[in-house]
Design a protein around this motif. Structure first.
Motif, PDB file in Angstrom:
ATOM      1  N   ASP A  96       0.850  -1.180   0.000  1.00 62.00           N
ATOM      2  CA  ASP A  96       0.000   0.000   0.000  1.00 62.00           C
ATOM      3  C   ASP A  96       0.892   1.238   0.000  1.00 62.00           C
ATOM      4  OD1 ASP A  96      -1.759   2.069   0.456  1.00 62.00           O
ATOM      5  OD2 ASP A  96      -2.628   1.226   2.283  1.00 62.00           O
ATOM      6  N   ALA A  97       0.767   2.076  -1.014  1.00 62.91           N
ATOM      7  CA  ALA A  97       1.643   3.247  -1.155  1.00 62.91           C
ATOM      8  C   ALA A  97       1.415   4.292  -0.064  1.00 62.91           C
ATOM      9  CB  ALA A  97       1.448   3.888  -2.524  1.00 62.91           C
ATOM     10  N   GLU A  98       0.268   4.244   0.599  1.00 63.19           N
ATOM     11  CA  GLU A  98       0.018   5.197   1.676  1.00 63.19           C
ATOM     12  C   GLU A  98       0.723   4.783   2.969  1.00 63.19           C
ATOM     13  OE1 GLU A  98      -4.045   6.463   2.233  1.00 63.19           O
ATOM     14  OE2 GLU A  98      -4.487   6.177   0.110  1.00 63.19           O
ATOM     15  N   HIS A  99       1.262   3.559   2.979  1.00 62.79           N
ATOM     16  CA  HIS A  99       1.974   3.049   4.161  1.00 62.79           C
ATOM     17  C   HIS A  99       3.189   2.259   3.676  1.00 62.79           C
ATOM     18  CE1 HIS A  99      -1.480   4.248   6.583  1.00 62.79           C
ATOM     19  NE2 HIS A  99      -2.244   3.655   5.682  1.00 62.79           N
ATOM     20  N   LEU A 100       4.177   2.957   3.180  1.00 66.61           N
ATOM     21  CA  LEU A 100       5.363   2.305   2.618  1.00 66.61           C
ATOM     22  C   LEU A 100       6.195   1.661   3.713  1.00 66.61           C
ATOM     23  CD1 LEU A 100       6.403   5.053   0.027  1.00 66.61           C
ATOM     24  CD2 LEU A 100       5.270   2.872  -0.443  1.00 66.61           C
ATOM     25  N   GLN A 101       6.598   0.426   3.477  1.00 64.92           N
ATOM     26  CA  GLN A 101       7.333  -0.352   4.486  1.00 64.92           C
ATOM     27  C   GLN A 101       8.847  -0.227   4.270  1.00 64.92           C
ATOM     28  OE1 GLN A 101       5.646  -4.325   4.307  1.00 64.92           O
ATOM     29  NE2 GLN A 101       3.589  -3.454   4.134  1.00 64.92           N
ATOM     30  N   TYR A 102       9.315   1.012   4.151  1.00 64.45           N
ATOM     31  CA  TYR A 102      10.735   1.283   3.961  1.00 64.45           C
ATOM     32  C   TYR A 102      11.177   2.364   4.943  1.00 64.45           C
ATOM     33  CZ  TYR A 102       9.635  -0.939  -0.511  1.00 64.45           C
ATOM     34  OH  TYR A 102       9.176  -1.809  -1.470  1.00 64.45           O
ATOM     35  N   PRO A 103      12.429   2.326   5.367  1.00 70.01           N
ATOM     36  CA  PRO A 103      12.935   3.378   6.262  1.00 70.01           C
ATOM     37  C   PRO A 103      12.985   4.734   5.565  1.00 70.01           C
ATOM     38  CG  PRO A 103      14.375   1.439   6.234  1.00 70.01           C
ATOM     39  CD  PRO A 103      13.417   1.278   5.101  1.00 70.01           C
ATOM     40  N   SER A 106      15.417   6.141   1.927  1.00 66.91           N
ATOM     41  CA  SER A 106      15.901   4.871   1.394  1.00 66.91           C
ATOM     42  C   SER A 106      16.244   4.905  -0.089  1.00 66.91           C
ATOM     43  CB  SER A 106      14.851   3.770   1.613  1.00 66.91           C
ATOM     44  OG  SER A 106      14.660   3.511   2.980  1.00 66.91           O
ATOM     45  N   PHE A 107      15.639   5.834  -0.851  1.00 62.77           N
ATOM     46  CA  PHE A 107      15.750   5.784  -2.308  1.00 62.77           C
ATOM     47  C   PHE A 107      16.282   7.094  -2.888  1.00 62.77           C
ATOM     48  CE2 PHE A 107      12.530   2.717  -1.090  1.00 62.77           C
ATOM     49  CZ  PHE A 107      12.922   1.594  -1.808  1.00 62.77           C
ATOM     50  N   ASP A 108      17.030   6.965  -3.988  1.00 63.21           N
ATOM     51  CA  ASP A 108      17.549   8.137  -4.692  1.00 63.21           C
ATOM     52  C   ASP A 108      16.502   8.760  -5.611  1.00 63.21           C
ATOM     53  OD1 ASP A 108      20.528   7.937  -3.975  1.00 63.21           O
ATOM     54  OD2 ASP A 108      20.084   5.930  -4.737  1.00 63.21           O
ATOM     55  N   THR A 109      15.633   7.923  -6.161  1.00 68.97           N
ATOM     56  CA  THR A 109      14.562   8.379  -7.047  1.00 68.97           C
ATOM     57  C   THR A 109      13.286   7.631  -6.710  1.00 68.97           C
ATOM     58  OG1 THR A 109      16.170   8.669  -8.860  1.00 68.97           O
ATOM     59  CG2 THR A 109      13.835   8.705  -9.444  1.00 68.97           C
ATOM     60  N   VAL A 110      12.182   8.368  -6.606  1.00 68.30           N
ATOM     61  CA  VAL A 110      10.874   7.736  -6.425  1.00 68.30           C
ATOM     62  C   VAL A 110       9.979   8.174  -7.581  1.00 68.30           C
ATOM     63  CG1 VAL A 110       8.919   7.316  -4.912  1.00 68.30           C
ATOM     64  CG2 VAL A 110      11.164   7.826  -3.920  1.00 68.30           C
ATOM     65  N   SER A 124      -1.322  12.170   1.482  1.00 72.09           N
ATOM     66  CA  SER A 124      -0.635  11.234   2.368  1.00 72.09           C
ATOM     67  C   SER A 124       0.367  10.392   1.587  1.00 72.09           C
ATOM     68  CB  SER A 124      -1.661  10.330   3.060  1.00 72.09           C
ATOM     69  OG  SER A 124      -1.021   9.313   3.793  1.00 72.09           O
ATOM     70  N   THR A 125      -0.018   9.966   0.384  1.00 73.96           N
ATOM     71  CA  THR A 125       0.881   9.180  -0.468  1.00 73.96           C
ATOM     72  C   THR A 125       2.112   9.992  -0.846  1.00 73.96           C
ATOM     73  OG1 THR A 125      -1.006   7.963  -1.361  1.00 73.96           O
ATOM     74  CG2 THR A 125       1.058   7.878  -2.617  1.00 73.96           C
ATOM     75  N   LEU A 126       1.925  11.240  -1.222  1.00 74.82           N
ATOM     76  CA  LEU A 126       3.054  12.099  -1.592  1.00 74.82           C
ATOM     77  C   LEU A 126       3.983  12.334  -0.404  1.00 74.82           C
ATOM     78  CD1 LEU A 126       1.236  14.693  -3.874  1.00 74.82           C
ATOM     79  CD2 LEU A 126       3.019  13.094  -4.590  1.00 74.82           C
ATOM     80  N   LYS A 127       3.423  12.474   0.780  1.00 73.50           N
ATOM     81  CA  LYS A 127       4.255  12.655   1.974  1.00 73.50           C
ATOM     82  C   LYS A 127       5.063  11.395   2.278  1.00 73.50           C
ATOM     83  CE  LYS A 127       1.570  16.298   4.218  1.00 73.50           C
ATOM     84  NZ  LYS A 127       0.747  16.681   5.388  1.00 73.50           N
ATOM     85  N   GLU A 128       4.471  10.225   2.043  1.00 70.69           N
ATOM     86  CA  GLU A 128       5.195   8.966   2.204  1.00 70.69           C
ATOM     87  C   GLU A 128       6.335   8.873   1.188  1.00 70.69           C
ATOM     88  OE1 GLU A 128       4.736   5.452   4.199  1.00 70.69           O
ATOM     89  OE2 GLU A 128       5.149   7.403   5.050  1.00 70.69           O
ATOM     90  N   ILE A 129       6.045   9.289  -0.042  1.00 75.81           N
ATOM     91  CA  ILE A 129       7.072   9.302  -1.081  1.00 75.81           C
ATOM     92  C   ILE A 129       8.237  10.193  -0.664  1.00 75.81           C
ATOM     93  CG2 ILE A 129       7.552  10.191  -3.405  1.00 75.81           C
ATOM     94  CD1 ILE A 129       4.788   9.090  -4.216  1.00 75.81           C
ATOM     95  N   ALA A 130       7.921  11.381  -0.154  1.00 80.21           N
ATOM     96  CA  ALA A 130       8.964  12.308   0.288  1.00 80.21           C
ATOM     97  C   ALA A 130       9.761  11.720   1.454  1.00 80.21           C
ATOM     98  CB  ALA A 130       8.331  13.641   0.685  1.00 80.21           C
ATOM     99  N   VAL A 132      10.510   8.541   2.097  1.00 85.00           N
ATOM    100  CA  VAL A 132      11.458   7.479   1.730  1.00 85.00           C
ATOM    101  C   VAL A 132      12.484   7.937   0.693  1.00 85.00           C
ATOM    102  CG1 VAL A 132       9.776   5.690   2.275  1.00 85.00           C
ATOM    103  CG2 VAL A 132       9.995   6.491  -0.097  1.00 85.00           C
ATOM    104  N   CYS A 133      12.335   9.162   0.193  1.00 78.66           N
ATOM    105  CA  CYS A 133      13.294   9.692  -0.777  1.00 78.66           C
ATOM    106  C   CYS A 133      14.415  10.428  -0.046  1.00 78.66           C
ATOM    107  CB  CYS A 133      12.585  10.650  -1.738  1.00 78.66           C
ATOM    108  SG  CYS A 133      13.609  11.230  -3.109  1.00 78.66           S
TER     109      CYS A 133
END
Length: 204
Positions: A96-103, A106-110, A124-130, A132-133
């Motif tokens: 589920d992208a709204e609850h990403l299971q990554y620290p 973690s990523f250089d590009t999302v 909420s999804t965009l904030k999760e993306i930010a 983990v980036c």
């Protein structure tokens, strides 16, 4: 109205075998070109949110390290088959992208492609993306949205609920407004097809 996640998942499981056929029309009208231009900027450890049937996978730079997630098992199964034709190292996970299971960081590009309009809470999804980036990383967004042409925007507004019930996405969202509210920085963008598709680059 927002579509329940389980309904979205089931809808895209059923829709997966026909998804590329439906979207192919837009690809020919310029979506593939803008998609390719956007994804050439991906680098480092890449996370693709809502990978779908894997339309993006062969457009990344060669030998990319990609983690691809989706809520739909039907979509992922098709994407896995396409991944075998690329030179990239790709790991698939249902998530589920709204609850990403990554620290954090973690990523250089999302990357998220034509999916914000399907989420019940795109901010909420965009904030999760930010989250983990990495701070110096890149967020690349391809999204449909409300047209910059008044007549077309009104048509989208009138038909938005029907479109969402049929295809699981709201095609009259405002991607730039969502990005701003979510707090993304250094935003640049390009629009095509009467302003109904946005290619957005940003920083977390």
């Amino acid at each position: 109205m927002k579509i329940d996640k389980e309904i979205i998942r089931l809808k895209y499981d059923r829709y997966a075998p026909r998804y590329d056929l439906f979207k192919g029309y837009f690809e020919l009208l310029g979506l593939r070109k803008i998609r390719k231009e956007l994804l050439k900027n991906a680098s480092g450890r890449i996370l693709e949110i809502a990978v779908g049937t894997g339309r993006n996978l062969k457009l990344y730079p060669k030998y990319s390290n990609i983690t691809a997630i989706d809520l739909s098992n039907g979509m992922i199964n098709i994407a896995i088959k396409k991944s075998r034709k690329t030179t990239n190292n790709i790991t698939f996970q249902m998530m589920d992208a709204e609850h990403l299971q990554y620290p954090d960081k973690s990523f250089d590009t999302v990357v998220i492609s034509l999916a914000l309009s399907t989420f019940s809470n795109p901010i909420s999804t965009l904030k999760e993306i930010a989250r983990v980036c990495k701070p110096d990383g890149k967020i690349l967004i391809l999204e449909n949205g409300r047209s910059s042409h008044g007549w077309l925007a009104k048509l989208q507004d009138r038909t938005a609920e029907h479109h969402a019930k049929s295809l699981g996405s709201y095609w009259n969202i405002e991607p730039l407004a969502l990005v701003k509210i979510a707090g993304l920085k250094n935003v640049t963008y390009k629009c095509i097809l009467f302003g109904t598709f946005y290619a957005i680059s940003a920083k977390p």
